[in-house]
Design an enzyme around this catalytic site. Structure first.
Site: not given
Length: 306
Positions: A137, A165, A208
């Site tokens: 992330y 992500k 997302v």
């Protein structure tokens, strides 16, 4: 290819009561709404979930509620980010006991970063302690370190690191990752909604978006247009997705804006965890008008496609 993590995966809010404990009933209703609306996964205990504002007990509770209530209907990605490798490993051990199968990990934070290599070491040590899926992330606004594409590629060589992500806002670096991971099982997820449709058209596996639970059909159809590489249709959805992102900028605090917007579904309260700025009445009215405007624009778009 056999991707586990793809599609529209909202970083879900954590509804809380007046004592800032997890509102389990409201949370479960929101989770059901997301799944019934066709969203492809849930990211619990992320930045939008106020993960570091919750107590450790309530953070674990939010994760357990999500895992138990979703019950395998869609993948659940759980945030285990923390300020040291040892603390992240401890969080993962708790996650394993709760039945979690996927941990989302940032660089450490509240620390003086000295190199990209420290985050590579971070993942290497963590991976030795667990067999569950790990997702990188990249969110430099909260960690103080922007991971570059080379770092992501090196971390991805670790066996149980399965995805990325990217909330860095650095589109060229994300494009480099898309090229590198093309035709592999490694998932590349765009974390910045304004880049969602361009990312899908050039090979991203999903995105997302925090506001997706408010407009699940819109986001799912946008994902499908991007995944099908329908450029004209994807660009029409792009206009609407960028409009949804404006909701988060209508208060000082994007979390307050998001929680109020999602409270309009009727499942959860708008409450944010202290000492964050809460939403003001005039801001609430602006968001209500914006939601109505987006719904009207989406209805017009659907009518035009028939």
């Amino acid at each position: 290819m056999n991707k586990k993590y793809f599609g529209v995966i909202p970083p879900i809010i954590t509804p809380v009561d007046k004592r800032e404990n997890v509102d389990e009933e409201g949370f479960c209703k929101l989770l059901d709404h997301c799944i019934e609306g066709g969203l492809h996964g849930i990211f619990v205990a992320g930045s939008n979930g106020e993960t570091m504002a919750l107590t450790q007990k309530e953070r674990d509770k939010a994760i357990k509620v999500a895992i138990d209530h979703v019950n395998g209907r869609v993948p659940v990605m759980s945030g285990v980010m923390d300020s040291s490798t040892r603390r992240v490993i401890d969080n993962i051990k708790s996650l394993e006991q709760m039945g979690g199968t996927c941990a989302v990990i940032t660089s450490i934070f509240y620390a003086r970063h000295t190199s990209q290599d420290e985050t590579i070491r971070h993942f290497e040590q963590i991976a030795k302690e667990t067999n569950i899926d790990l997702i990188i992330y990249n969110i430099p606004m909260f960690t103080g370190l922007k991971l570059n594409a080379e770092t992501v590629m090196k971390i991805a060589e670790i066996d149980n690191v399965v995805g990325y992500k990217d909330s860095s806002g650095s589109f060229p670096e994300f494009m480099r990752c898309l090229t590198h991971f093309k035709d592999t099982d490694f998932a590349c997820l765009q974390g910045s909604t304004p880049y969602a449709m361009p990312s899908m058209l050039i090979g991203a596996d999903g995105f997302v978006p925090s506001i997706a639970p408010l407009f699940p059909e819109l986001f799912v159809k946008a994902y499908e247009a991007g995944a099908n590489k329908d450029i004209d249709l994807a660009m029409k959805y792009d206009i609407l997705l960028r409009e949804t992102s404006k909701v988060l900028g209508m208060t000082k605090n994007a979390t307050s804006a998001n929680k109020f917007a999602l409270s309009q579904l009727g499942f959860t309260d708008k409450r944010v965890i202290a000492p964050q700025d809460s939403i003001q009445p005039e801001e609430e009215q602006k968001i209500i008008r914006k939601i109505a405007e987006i719904n009207e624009q989406y209805a017009e778009m659907k009518a035009s496609l028939k």
